[in-house]
Design a protein around this motif. Structure first.
Motif, PDB file in Angstrom:
ATOM      1  N   ILE A   3      -1.350   2.190 -17.174  1.00  0.00           N
ATOM      2  CA  ILE A   3      -0.351   2.426 -16.124  1.00  0.00           C
ATOM      3  C   ILE A   3      -1.013   2.377 -14.747  1.00  0.00           C
ATOM      4  O   ILE A   3      -0.471   1.790 -13.800  1.00  0.00           O
ATOM      5  CB  ILE A   3       0.373   3.772 -16.346  1.00  0.00           C
ATOM      6  N   ALA A   4      -2.195   2.983 -14.635  1.00  0.00           N
ATOM      7  CA  ALA A   4      -2.919   2.998 -13.365  1.00  0.00           C
ATOM      8  C   ALA A   4      -3.275   1.581 -12.927  1.00  0.00           C
ATOM      9  O   ALA A   4      -3.070   1.211 -11.756  1.00  0.00           O
ATOM     10  CB  ALA A   4      -4.179   3.841 -13.489  1.00  0.00           C
ATOM     11  N   CYS A   5      -3.788   0.775 -13.857  1.00  0.00           N
ATOM     12  CA  CYS A   5      -4.186  -0.606 -13.527  1.00  0.00           C
ATOM     13  C   CYS A   5      -2.981  -1.458 -13.140  1.00  0.00           C
ATOM     14  O   CYS A   5      -3.042  -2.236 -12.178  1.00  0.00           O
ATOM     15  CB  CYS A   5      -4.920  -1.228 -14.714  1.00  0.00           C
ATOM     16  N   VAL A   6      -1.884  -1.307 -13.898  1.00  0.00           N
ATOM     17  CA  VAL A   6      -0.662  -2.073 -13.594  1.00  0.00           C
ATOM     18  C   VAL A   6      -0.114  -1.674 -12.225  1.00  0.00           C
ATOM     19  O   VAL A   6       0.265  -2.532 -11.416  1.00  0.00           O
ATOM     20  CB  VAL A   6       0.405  -1.860 -14.700  1.00  0.00           C
ATOM     21  N   THR A   7      -0.077  -0.367 -11.937  1.00  0.00           N
ATOM     22  CA  THR A   7       0.444   0.123 -10.655  1.00  0.00           C
ATOM     23  C   THR A   7      -0.410  -0.364  -9.495  1.00  0.00           C
ATOM     24  O   THR A   7       0.110  -0.840  -8.470  1.00  0.00           O
ATOM     25  CB  THR A   7       0.508   1.661 -10.651  1.00  0.00           C
ATOM     26  N   MET A   8      -1.727  -0.272  -9.640  1.00  0.00           N
ATOM     27  CA  MET A   8      -2.620  -0.742  -8.578  1.00  0.00           C
ATOM     28  C   MET A   8      -2.520  -2.255  -8.398  1.00  0.00           C
ATOM     29  O   MET A   8      -2.525  -2.762  -7.275  1.00  0.00           O
ATOM     30  CB  MET A   8      -4.066  -0.330  -8.891  1.00  0.00           C
ATOM     31  N   GLY A   9      -2.395  -2.959  -9.516  1.00  0.00           N
ATOM     32  CA  GLY A   9      -2.221  -4.412  -9.456  1.00  0.00           C
ATOM     33  C   GLY A   9      -0.932  -4.781  -8.732  1.00  0.00           C
ATOM     34  O   GLY A   9      -0.899  -5.724  -7.923  1.00  0.00           O
ATOM     35  N   GLY A  10       0.139  -4.003  -9.023  1.00  0.00           N
ATOM     36  CA  GLY A  10       1.419  -4.222  -8.344  1.00  0.00           C
ATOM     37  C   GLY A  10       1.309  -3.983  -6.850  1.00  0.00           C
ATOM     38  O   GLY A  10       1.876  -4.718  -6.036  1.00  0.00           O
ATOM     39  N   VAL A  15      -1.412  -4.330  -5.010  1.00  0.00           N
ATOM     40  CA  VAL A  15      -2.168  -5.450  -4.433  1.00  0.00           C
ATOM     41  C   VAL A  15      -1.260  -6.675  -4.289  1.00  0.00           C
ATOM     42  O   VAL A  15      -1.275  -7.362  -3.253  1.00  0.00           O
ATOM     43  CB  VAL A  15      -3.402  -5.775  -5.315  1.00  0.00           C
ATOM     44  N   ALA A  16      -0.440  -6.930  -5.333  1.00  0.00           N
ATOM     45  CA  ALA A  16       0.474  -8.078  -5.295  1.00  0.00           C
ATOM     46  C   ALA A  16       1.469  -7.957  -4.136  1.00  0.00           C
ATOM     47  O   ALA A  16       1.756  -8.944  -3.436  1.00  0.00           O
ATOM     48  CB  ALA A  16       1.216  -8.188  -6.627  1.00  0.00           C
ATOM     49  N   LEU A  17       2.001  -6.753  -3.943  1.00  0.00           N
ATOM     50  CA  LEU A  17       2.949  -6.526  -2.842  1.00  0.00           C
ATOM     51  C   LEU A  17       2.287  -6.791  -1.495  1.00  0.00           C
ATOM     52  O   LEU A  17       2.901  -7.365  -0.583  1.00  0.00           O
ATOM     53  CB  LEU A  17       3.502  -5.100  -2.899  1.00  0.00           C
ATOM     54  N   CYS A  18       1.031  -6.360  -1.356  1.00  0.00           N
ATOM     55  CA  CYS A  18       0.298  -6.594  -0.106  1.00  0.00           C
ATOM     56  C   CYS A  18       0.060  -8.092   0.119  1.00  0.00           C
ATOM     57  O   CYS A  18       0.175  -8.585   1.250  1.00  0.00           O
ATOM     58  CB  CYS A  18      -1.037  -5.854  -0.137  1.00  0.00           C
ATOM     59  N   VAL A  19      -0.269  -8.816  -0.973  1.00  0.00           N
ATOM     60  CA  VAL A  19      -0.523 -10.259  -0.880  1.00  0.00           C
ATOM     61  C   VAL A  19       0.724 -11.002  -0.387  1.00  0.00           C
ATOM     62  O   VAL A  19       0.633 -11.945   0.408  1.00  0.00           O
ATOM     63  CB  VAL A  19      -0.990 -10.815  -2.245  1.00  0.00           C
ATOM     64  N   PHE A  20       1.892 -10.556  -0.853  1.00  0.00           N
ATOM     65  CA  PHE A  20       3.146 -11.196  -0.461  1.00  0.00           C
ATOM     66  C   PHE A  20       3.710 -10.649   0.854  1.00  0.00           C
ATOM     67  O   PHE A  20       4.838 -10.956   1.236  1.00  0.00           O
ATOM     68  CB  PHE A  20       4.187 -11.070  -1.580  1.00  0.00           C
ATOM     69  N   GLY A  21       2.924  -9.820   1.524  1.00  0.00           N
ATOM     70  CA  GLY A  21       3.304  -9.362   2.853  1.00  0.00           C
ATOM     71  C   GLY A  21       4.105  -8.067   2.913  1.00  0.00           C
ATOM     72  O   GLY A  21       4.512  -7.645   3.987  1.00  0.00           O
ATOM     73  N   TRP A  75       3.442  -4.879   2.996  1.00  0.00           N
ATOM     74  CA  TRP A  75       2.429  -3.847   3.195  1.00  0.00           C
ATOM     75  C   TRP A  75       3.015  -2.438   3.119  1.00  0.00           C
ATOM     76  O   TRP A  75       2.369  -1.519   2.627  1.00  0.00           O
ATOM     77  CB  TRP A  75       1.751  -4.040   4.563  1.00  0.00           C
ATOM     78  N   GLY A  76       4.217  -2.282   3.620  1.00  0.00           N
ATOM     79  CA  GLY A  76       4.876  -0.965   3.623  1.00  0.00           C
ATOM     80  C   GLY A  76       5.066  -0.404   2.222  1.00  0.00           C
ATOM     81  O   GLY A  76       5.025   0.809   2.008  1.00  0.00           O
ATOM     82  N   TRP A  77       5.270  -1.300   1.252  1.00  0.00           N
ATOM     83  CA  TRP A  77       5.405  -0.879  -0.149  1.00  0.00           C
ATOM     84  C   TRP A  77       4.070  -0.966  -0.895  1.00  0.00           C
ATOM     85  O   TRP A  77       3.773  -0.142  -1.766  1.00  0.00           O
ATOM     86  CB  TRP A  77       6.428  -1.773  -0.873  1.00  0.00           C
ATOM     87  N   GLY A  78       3.296  -1.969  -0.564  1.00  0.00           N
ATOM     88  CA  GLY A  78       2.044  -2.237  -1.290  1.00  0.00           C
ATOM     89  C   GLY A  78       1.028  -1.113  -1.214  1.00  0.00           C
ATOM     90  O   GLY A  78       0.458  -0.704  -2.231  1.00  0.00           O
ATOM     91  N   ILE A  79       0.826  -0.598  -0.006  1.00  0.00           N
ATOM     92  CA  ILE A  79      -0.185   0.457   0.176  1.00  0.00           C
ATOM     93  C   ILE A  79       0.191   1.740  -0.570  1.00  0.00           C
ATOM     94  O   ILE A  79      -0.646   2.280  -1.314  1.00  0.00           O
ATOM     95  CB  ILE A  79      -0.447   0.713   1.676  1.00  0.00           C
ATOM     96  N   PRO A  80       1.435   2.252  -0.433  1.00  0.00           N
ATOM     97  CA  PRO A  80       1.799   3.465  -1.195  1.00  0.00           C
ATOM     98  C   PRO A  80       1.712   3.279  -2.713  1.00  0.00           C
ATOM     99  O   PRO A  80       1.251   4.174  -3.425  1.00  0.00           O
ATOM    100  CB  PRO A  80       3.246   3.753  -0.767  1.00  0.00           C
ATOM    101  N   VAL A  81       2.145   2.096  -3.197  1.00  0.00           N
ATOM    102  CA  VAL A  81       2.088   1.819  -4.646  1.00  0.00           C
ATOM    103  C   VAL A  81       0.631   1.794  -5.111  1.00  0.00           C
ATOM    104  O   VAL A  81       0.295   2.335  -6.171  1.00  0.00           O
ATOM    105  CB  VAL A  81       2.807   0.487  -4.988  1.00  0.00           C
ATOM    106  N   PHE A  82      -0.237   1.168  -4.317  1.00  0.00           N
ATOM    107  CA  PHE A  82      -1.666   1.126  -4.661  1.00  0.00           C
ATOM    108  C   PHE A  82      -2.264   2.532  -4.698  1.00  0.00           C
ATOM    109  O   PHE A  82      -3.038   2.863  -5.599  1.00  0.00           O
ATOM    110  CB  PHE A  82      -2.418   0.253  -3.649  1.00  0.00           C
ATOM    111  N   LEU A  83      -1.902   3.368  -3.728  1.00  0.00           N
ATOM    112  CA  LEU A  83      -2.413   4.745  -3.684  1.00  0.00           C
ATOM    113  C   LEU A  83      -1.922   5.573  -4.871  1.00  0.00           C
ATOM    114  O   LEU A  83      -2.660   6.392  -5.423  1.00  0.00           O
ATOM    115  CB  LEU A  83      -2.019   5.420  -2.364  1.00  0.00           C
TER     116      LEU A  83
END
Length: 197
Positions: free
Chosen positions: A9-16, A18-24, A26-34
């Motif tokens: 779950i941790a790896c999938v969430t962090m991967g998600g 990173v993917a959100l950040c890659v697609f721009g 950032w507002g969702w990507g950083i909190p999901v990664f954390l």
């Protein structure tokens, strides 16, 4: 939850994240990664263990025990490095209810190993206390008392050696004083009784 599932779950969430950040996003990507990072942290430091430790420091063994009971299979739910520490916590809780029954948990904790030397020292100090209790137990033979006292002495010396930061220095000193008292003659009605080991 199994620790393997937690890791996935941790790896999938962090991967998600990173993917959100890659697609721009950032507002969702950083909190999901954390959030993924937080889940990963609980892989190494189980939240039930941390809460149980908190209550144990507050001298609330009942509440601490409740949180540890949530760990039904420590080999599946905990990171391997926490196995020994889990048994140490169980032993500390049991030692306040039935000291002699806690012995197996402290021995298991030492067998499994613990990362911090002061935890090893605490387990050995607790075993020294149990050995002293056996030496003072009513009905114990002279040979049993002698053996228990020797065992306590060995555990105390090892605890002092492992207590590198001197966190348990006062408790070790106090227990050594109690052991010294065991060898002194005890006053009883009508005279003295020499306690021999």
């Amino acid at each position: 939850m199994s620790n393997i599932v937690r890791l996935i779950i941790a790896c999938v969430t962090m991967g998600g994240g990173v993917a959100l950040c890659v697609f721009g996003f950032w507002g969702w990507g950083i909190p999901v990664f954390l959030i993924g990072g937080l889940i990963l942290l609980t892989f190494f430091f189980n939240e039930n263990m941390l809460i149980a430790q908190y209550y144990l420091r507050k001298e609330n063994t009942d509440e601490s025990g409740k949180w540890l009971l949530k760990i039904t299979d420590y080999e599946k739910q905990l990171y391997k490095g926490q196995y020994g520490y889990y048994n140490l916590l169980i032993g500390l809780i049991e030692s306040r209810k039935a000291p002699l029954k806690s012995e197996k948990y402290f021995k298991k904790a030492l067998q499994l190993g613990m990362g911090m030397s002061h935890n090893t020292a605490l387990a050995k100090l607790s075993l020294a206390g149990i050995s002293m209790a056996k030496a003072n137990a009513a009905g114990a033979s002279a040979a049993q008392r002698n053996n228990s006292k020797r065992e306590a002495d060995v555990y105390l010396k090892e605890a002092a050696k492992d207590d590198k930061n001197k966190l348990l220095a006062d408790q070790i000193k106090m227990m050594k004083g109690q052991m010294a008292q065991m060898d002194k003659p005890q006053v009883i009605r009508g005279g003295f009784r020499q306690q021999k080991f």
